[in-house]
Design a protein around this motif. Structure first.
Motif, mmCIF file in Angstrom:
data_model
loop_
_atom_site.group_PDB
_atom_site.id
_atom_site.type_symbol
_atom_site.label_atom_id
_atom_site.label_comp_id
_atom_site.label_asym_id
_atom_site.label_seq_id
_atom_site.Cartn_x
_atom_site.Cartn_y
_atom_site.Cartn_z
ATOM 1 N N GLN A 299 -1.133 -9.290 12.326
ATOM 2 C CA GLN A 299 -0.743 -9.875 10.736
ATOM 3 C C GLN A 299 -2.191 -9.876 9.582
ATOM 4 O O GLN A 299 -1.974 -10.378 8.082
ATOM 5 N N ASN A 300 -3.774 -8.826 10.109
ATOM 6 C CA ASN A 300 -4.182 -9.107 9.322
ATOM 7 C C ASN A 300 -4.739 -8.235 7.981
ATOM 8 O O ASN A 300 -5.531 -7.606 7.130
ATOM 9 N N LYS A 301 -3.529 -7.353 8.192
ATOM 10 C CA LYS A 301 -3.312 -6.154 7.114
ATOM 11 C C LYS A 301 -1.913 -6.482 6.955
ATOM 12 O O LYS A 301 -1.117 -6.968 7.560
ATOM 13 N N THR A 302 -1.440 -6.050 5.930
ATOM 14 C CA THR A 302 -0.206 -5.897 4.772
ATOM 15 C C THR A 302 0.496 -4.120 5.651
ATOM 16 O O THR A 302 -0.473 -3.563 6.295
ATOM 17 N N ASP A 303 1.943 -4.443 5.972
ATOM 18 C CA ASP A 303 2.231 -3.057 6.134
ATOM 19 C C ASP A 303 2.083 -1.672 5.640
ATOM 20 O O ASP A 303 1.706 -0.455 5.996
ATOM 21 N N LEU A 304 1.764 -1.827 4.025
ATOM 22 C CA LEU A 304 1.288 -1.004 3.283
ATOM 23 C C LEU A 304 -0.381 -0.458 3.380
ATOM 24 O O LEU A 304 -0.215 1.166 4.299
ATOM 25 N N ASP A 305 -0.916 -1.458 4.000
ATOM 26 C CA ASP A 305 -2.648 -0.820 4.308
ATOM 27 C C ASP A 305 -2.142 0.031 6.232
ATOM 28 O O ASP A 305 -1.999 0.798 6.262
ATOM 29 N N LYS A 306 -1.882 -0.306 6.881
ATOM 30 C CA LYS A 306 -1.487 0.281 8.221
ATOM 31 C C LYS A 306 -0.773 1.287 7.922
ATOM 32 O O LYS A 306 -0.616 2.151 8.517
ATOM 33 N N GLY A 307 0.467 1.865 6.791
ATOM 34 C CA GLY A 307 0.674 2.902 6.004
ATOM 35 C C GLY A 307 -0.071 3.943 6.512
ATOM 36 O O GLY A 307 0.372 4.546 6.808
ATOM 37 N N ARG B 90 -8.983 0.121 -1.110
ATOM 38 C CA ARG B 90 -10.575 0.426 -0.589
ATOM 39 C C ARG B 90 -10.405 1.310 0.579
ATOM 40 O O ARG B 90 -11.099 2.285 1.270
ATOM 41 N N TYR B 91 -9.279 2.335 0.369
ATOM 42 C CA TYR B 91 -9.101 3.741 0.424
ATOM 43 C C TYR B 91 -9.677 4.904 0.087
ATOM 44 O O TYR B 91 -9.591 6.350 -0.330
ATOM 45 N N ARG B 92 -10.399 4.717 -1.030
ATOM 46 C CA ARG B 92 -10.168 5.836 -2.401
ATOM 47 C C ARG B 92 -10.730 6.980 -1.748
ATOM 48 O O ARG B 92 -10.428 8.086 -2.247
ATOM 49 N N ASP B 93 -11.882 6.831 -0.986
ATOM 50 C CA ASP B 93 -12.804 8.125 -0.268
ATOM 51 C C ASP B 93 -11.395 8.398 0.428
ATOM 52 O O ASP B 93 -12.806 9.865 1.580
ATOM 53 N N ARG B 94 -10.935 7.763 1.535
ATOM 54 C CA ARG B 94 -10.473 8.479 2.895
ATOM 55 C C ARG B 94 -9.282 9.317 2.687
ATOM 56 O O ARG B 94 -9.019 10.240 3.296
#
Length: 220
Positions: free
Chosen positions: A86-94, A128-132
């Motif tokens: 629950q500390n991450k959104t579903d979009l983060d998890k995806g 936060r994911y721009r470099d990955r």
């Protein structure tokens, strides 16, 4: 509507379908042609099933009940992944799932509109994911790209381009825009680079020193 392209060693971007406002079916169809691996987030599966889209992965915290047997019948084979954090959104998890699977890029739809809190969180969390992984969020009126420290792309004259900081961006320099920035700072809520445009047919170049920056191509 279905995705029938062949994945070539994950060279194409994946398509991630969130649970915000639906986009135009033509846009979705175009993306499905070139984004053959489809991940659907949680409750969006109900709408996606009605569209007849071939889904590869259903992912979410599943806080509302699903008939997984029915989903498997209609979408065999499908990978169903429970992500209860629950500390991450579903979009983060995806996004993190696709990074873990080695995808170099992802196009995201249905991530804006409807609930404003979800929309602004989705638009800003992607930095936060721009470099990955390369990320593009699309809807019927916008294309949103989290930028690395340097960016270069060819645009036609007059293409609307907005530069929106997430927090504060320092040392921002641009070339090829109607209103160029020279070692300047932008701060969300105080000063942004909204409603600029490409000055001529040619390359727009953007670089900045610190912070997180979104490029938005928006049209009415």
């Amino acid at each position: 509507m279905s995705s029938h392209h062949i994945v070539r060693d994950k060279q194409e971007p994946a398509l991630l379908i969130a649970n915000g406002e639906s986009c135009d079916p033509e846009l979705l169809g175009q993306l499905l042609e070139w984004n053959p691996f489809v991940v659907v987030l949680d409750n969006a599966i109900r709408r996606v099933l009605d569209l007849g889209i071939k889904v590869d992965v259903l992912l979410g915290d599943f806080d509302q009940p699903h008939d997984f047997d029915l989903i498997r019948q209609r979408q065999y084979p499908i990978e169903i992944i429970h992500t209860p954090d629950q500390n991450k959104t579903d979009l983060d998890k995806g996004i993190e799932f696709l990074i873990g699977r080695g995808f170099p890029a992802v196009n995201i739809v249905w991530a804006t509109g409807r609930r404003a809190d979800h929309a602004i969180t989705n638009m800003t969390d992607v930095v936060r994911y721009r470099d990955r992984i390369r990320i593009v969020l699309l809807d019927d009126h916008s294309k949103i790209i989290p930028l690395g420290k340097t960016f270069e792309k060819w645009y036609t004259r007059g293409t609307p381009i907005s530069l929106i900081p997430v927090g504060t961006v320092d040392g921002l320099e641009t070339e090829g825009l109607k209103y160029n920035l020279r070692n300047e700072s932008l701060t969300l809520g105080y000063r942004t680079g909204s409603s600029n445009e490409a000055a001529e047919d040619g390359f727009v170049k953007i670089r900045y020193r610190t912070g997180d920056l979104l490029l938005m191509e928006c049209w009415d």
